[in-house]
Write a protein that holds these residues in place. Sequence first.
Motif, PDB file in Angstrom:
ATOM      1  N   LEU A 187      43.430  12.213   6.490  1.00 54.89           N
ATOM      2  CA  LEU A 187      44.141  10.849   6.910  1.00 54.89           C
ATOM      3  C   LEU A 187      43.936  10.409   8.165  1.00 54.89           C
ATOM      4  CD1 LEU A 187      47.167  10.877   4.760  1.00 54.89           C
ATOM      5  CD2 LEU A 187      45.161  10.014   3.926  1.00 54.89           C
ATOM      6  N   VAL A 188      43.039   9.077   8.423  1.00 53.08           N
ATOM      7  CA  VAL A 188      42.663   8.756   9.848  1.00 53.08           C
ATOM      8  C   VAL A 188      43.039   7.356  10.062  1.00 53.08           C
ATOM      9  CG1 VAL A 188      40.868  10.404  10.082  1.00 53.08           C
ATOM     10  CG2 VAL A 188      40.451   8.125   9.146  1.00 53.08           C
ATOM     11  N   ASN A 189      43.165   6.882  11.213  1.00 53.24           N
ATOM     12  CA  ASN A 189      43.441   5.420  11.552  1.00 53.24           C
ATOM     13  C   ASN A 189      42.398   4.618  10.675  1.00 53.24           C
ATOM     14  OD1 ASN A 189      43.897   7.428  13.680  1.00 53.24           O
ATOM     15  ND2 ASN A 189      45.043   5.530  14.334  1.00 53.24           N
ATOM     16  N   SER A 190      42.667   3.158  10.388  1.00 50.45           N
ATOM     17  CA  SER A 190      42.018   2.386   9.788  1.00 50.45           C
ATOM     18  C   SER A 190      40.662   2.087  10.939  1.00 50.45           C
ATOM     19  CB  SER A 190      42.432   1.288   9.297  1.00 50.45           C
ATOM     20  OG  SER A 190      43.426   1.334   8.445  1.00 50.45           O
ATOM     21  N   SER A 191      39.632   1.510  10.729  1.00 54.29           N
ATOM     22  CA  SER A 191      38.742   1.119  11.550  1.00 54.29           C
ATOM     23  C   SER A 191      39.161   0.179  12.575  1.00 54.29           C
ATOM     24  CB  SER A 191      37.477   0.545  11.072  1.00 54.29           C
ATOM     25  OG  SER A 191      36.494   1.360  10.217  1.00 54.29           O
ATOM     26  N   LEU A 192      38.750   0.148  13.970  1.00 53.86           N
ATOM     27  CA  LEU A 192      39.708  -0.656  14.885  1.00 53.86           C
ATOM     28  C   LEU A 192      38.570  -1.588  15.982  1.00 53.86           C
ATOM     29  CD1 LEU A 192      41.875   1.956  16.374  1.00 53.86           C
ATOM     30  CD2 LEU A 192      42.543   0.344  14.753  1.00 53.86           C
ATOM     31  N   THR A 193      39.155  -2.638  15.975  1.00 56.60           N
ATOM     32  CA  THR A 193      38.223  -3.476  17.198  1.00 56.60           C
ATOM     33  C   THR A 193      39.068  -3.644  18.410  1.00 56.60           C
ATOM     34  OG1 THR A 193      36.971  -4.485  15.361  1.00 56.60           O
ATOM     35  CG2 THR A 193      37.130  -5.654  17.643  1.00 56.60           C
ATOM     36  N   VAL A 194      38.685  -3.076  19.587  1.00 59.15           N
ATOM     37  CA  VAL A 194      39.575  -3.192  20.563  1.00 59.15           C
ATOM     38  C   VAL A 194      38.485  -3.851  21.917  1.00 59.15           C
ATOM     39  CG1 VAL A 194      40.784  -1.142  19.972  1.00 59.15           C
ATOM     40  CG2 VAL A 194      38.582  -0.896  21.254  1.00 59.15           C
ATOM     41  N   LEU A 195      39.568  -3.976  22.814  1.00 58.38           N
ATOM     42  CA  LEU A 195      38.810  -4.671  23.950  1.00 58.38           C
ATOM     43  C   LEU A 195      38.718  -3.458  24.892  1.00 58.38           C
ATOM     44  CD1 LEU A 195      37.964  -7.265  25.519  1.00 58.38           C
ATOM     45  CD2 LEU A 195      40.532  -7.248  26.345  1.00 58.38           C
ATOM     46  N   LEU A 226      35.771   6.399  10.641  1.00 59.34           N
ATOM     47  CA  LEU A 226      36.527   5.430  11.061  1.00 59.34           C
ATOM     48  C   LEU A 226      35.680   4.716  12.108  1.00 59.34           C
ATOM     49  CD1 LEU A 226      39.414   5.236  13.696  1.00 59.34           C
ATOM     50  CD2 LEU A 226      38.375   7.284  12.751  1.00 59.34           C
ATOM     51  N   ASN A 227      35.462   3.357  12.127  1.00 57.48           N
ATOM     52  CA  ASN A 227      34.350   2.759  13.275  1.00 57.48           C
ATOM     53  C   ASN A 227      35.305   2.199  14.364  1.00 57.48           C
ATOM     54  OD1 ASN A 227      32.048   3.403  12.035  1.00 57.48           O
ATOM     55  ND2 ASN A 227      32.446   1.872  10.220  1.00 57.48           N
ATOM     56  N   ILE A 228      35.130   2.255  15.483  1.00 56.91           N
ATOM     57  CA  ILE A 228      35.663   1.866  16.637  1.00 56.91           C
ATOM     58  C   ILE A 228      34.612   0.891  17.312  1.00 56.91           C
ATOM     59  CG2 ILE A 228      36.540   2.041  18.961  1.00 56.91           C
ATOM     60  CD1 ILE A 228      38.362   3.296  16.788  1.00 56.91           C
ATOM     61  N   THR A 229      35.210  -0.597  17.403  1.00 61.31           N
ATOM     62  CA  THR A 229      34.188  -1.420  17.910  1.00 61.31           C
ATOM     63  C   THR A 229      34.875  -2.090  19.274  1.00 61.31           C
ATOM     64  OG1 THR A 229      33.455  -2.236  15.513  1.00 61.31           O
ATOM     65  CG2 THR A 229      33.189  -3.791  17.323  1.00 61.31           C
ATOM     66  N   VAL A 230      33.983  -1.833  20.241  1.00 58.60           N
ATOM     67  CA  VAL A 230      34.423  -2.197  21.442  1.00 58.60           C
ATOM     68  C   VAL A 230      34.057  -3.591  21.770  1.00 58.60           C
ATOM     69  CG1 VAL A 230      34.798  -1.533  23.948  1.00 58.60           C
ATOM     70  CG2 VAL A 230      34.661   0.237  22.158  1.00 58.60           C
ATOM     71  N   GLU A 231      34.805  -4.337  22.315  1.00 54.76           N
ATOM     72  CA  GLU A 231      34.471  -5.656  22.450  1.00 54.76           C
ATOM     73  C   GLU A 231      34.468  -5.927  24.274  1.00 54.76           C
ATOM     74  OE1 GLU A 231      36.748  -8.561  20.332  1.00 54.76           O
ATOM     75  OE2 GLU A 231      35.256  -8.492  18.726  1.00 54.76           O
TER      76      GLU A 231
END
Length: 634
Positions: A333-341, A408-413
């Motif tokens: 069990l992992v975090n949901s995919s995130l979009t962060v700054l 999970l995918n980490i999207t960095v904006e």
Amino acid sequence: MEGKGQGVNWDWAFQCCCNVSCQWNVWLPRDISAMTNSCVVIPCTFMYPSGIRPHRGIHGIWYFGQPYPQLFPPVVFKSRTDVVHESYKGRTKLLGDLHQRNCTLLINNIGSEHSGRYYFRADLGGANMYTYPDFAELKVLEQPNIDVPEEIVSDESLELTCYAPDNCPDMTPEIQWMYTDYLPDPEFSTDYLEESNSAVLSNTLTFTPRPMHNGQLLGCRVYYPNTTLVYERLISLDIKYAPRSVWVNASSEVMEGSSVMLHCEVDSNPPSRISWMFGDQELQWDTASNISLFLDDMTPAHEGIYTCVGDNGYGLMNTSLYLAVKYPPREPLVNSSLTVLEGTTLALHCSTQGSPAPTLTWLKDGELVGTITADELSVLEIADITPQGDGQYRCLAENEHGRASSSLNITVEYAPVLLEESKCTVVREGVQCVCMATGNPEPTIEFYLPDLNITINETDGRYNFYTHTDGHTSTGMIKLREKGERVDNGGPAVNVHCSIYNTYGRESVLLELQQEKKYMMAVIVGTIGGVAVIAFIIAAVRYVGHNNKKENGNPRQDLVLENPALYYSAVKKDKQNLRKKVGEDGDYQPVGSMAGLERQELNYAALEFIGARSREGATGRGDDGGNYTEIKAK
């Protein structure tokens, strides 16, 4: 006369007979015993009414089994004759004196068939005959008696008594205990009991039994010295004890989906009620010495402590085992995919279950990040995340039975960043400007020409505007066909600004002009070649003019070239060949920075030959007196 008498003791009967009212009475032991093949003496005293005078003496008869002559019971002894039952011939003898009211009887060599009731009948003559209803019951023993308590409890003092009858005057018995060597501190005591003229010899064994003595044999031996008569009796000790041991399987490991048998044995007496417990749940029970519990299709829910309990009323005991169920890791069990700054600090959690405990490994785009954790929980902390932190993060769980993973995918904006590939370069048909930027969301690119106060974006089609997006990288390109004003070093003046922006920021920069390496080499080589060709043409013209002057004798006459276009064409053709040598393909490909290299440009030269006429400021004479011609650059 015959009648039913009443049994009394000797003293009471004797006193009664001192009275005229004394009735028919007899005294004899109610129970008496003897060992087989030995002898027995039955003590007997009888009474009759005092008013009776015996006629012709006093006689007596002993019957076996029945008191009434009319039923013809077997005659054991008869004082008037020797006629007795066959089984008593030569075996019986009257030891008492009937005139003294003593009717004591001796029976020799008795056997088990002689066991039973014995009745005495008094015969005083005439009608004065009386059979006493009281009897002596003889028990002929083949073994000695052992007095065993109804319940023998472990660790409690126990007394066992062995009895041997001592009712044969010619033989005195002795008693021995057998198989006592294993007993803890046994004690022996002898006693002599006499009741109602019936004697019994006893020997008491005292010890404290233990569970280990349960089922052991003990024996009592009775023998008569100076004879061959020996009697033995064996008993098995039935020791009651609480469960003293509960044996179960050793703790074990089983694979998920398999089956297992749990076995339990309880040592107790009496047998215990055995039950298998899982927590507070009773799974199975039985009253026995052992039971088995079968578990099928094992799951992790079956893992835990299994307890076998034995209870028999005397005590309780239990033993437990741990049953481990092994299985491969479950899907983490992992975090949901995130979009962060950009600059955000993250904590990525990964949890799973497996047996044995799996190792957890974090991978980013297939590469190891963080540390490997040998636990069911792993936390990957990312401080001040950068755009390089953008990507897929996968948590891999492994143990000896398998592996599983979740991603999970980490999207960095982040705000746009101009790339160093951004620049303007000179190409054959003009100036090409490229602007490259990365950002998330993808940057929007615009070009601004401050000299013309024009903003060029994708909605403007006048300047060959081109854009392309690849991931988070955006590329914008325009081609300016005008080369701009010249600066002091001869190169064009380019003033192009690139503007990049997205949700998080905007930036505008002046693009630096750089020479395209291939085109620059062509310019250099072309310039040198062009100068050489022009010098050659000038020399040729002067040479021809000089020769004509000599031939005509008119030095001032201007030279008129018969076919000037021929020379122009030759010059143009040589320039084209030169370009082919240095290469003109790919005029629109940008090259690296060449800031230190001076900008040169080759322009076509056109030659105008003016006849012999003189133009003011256009012709003149050199130091050597020769003519010269103006060459104009177009």
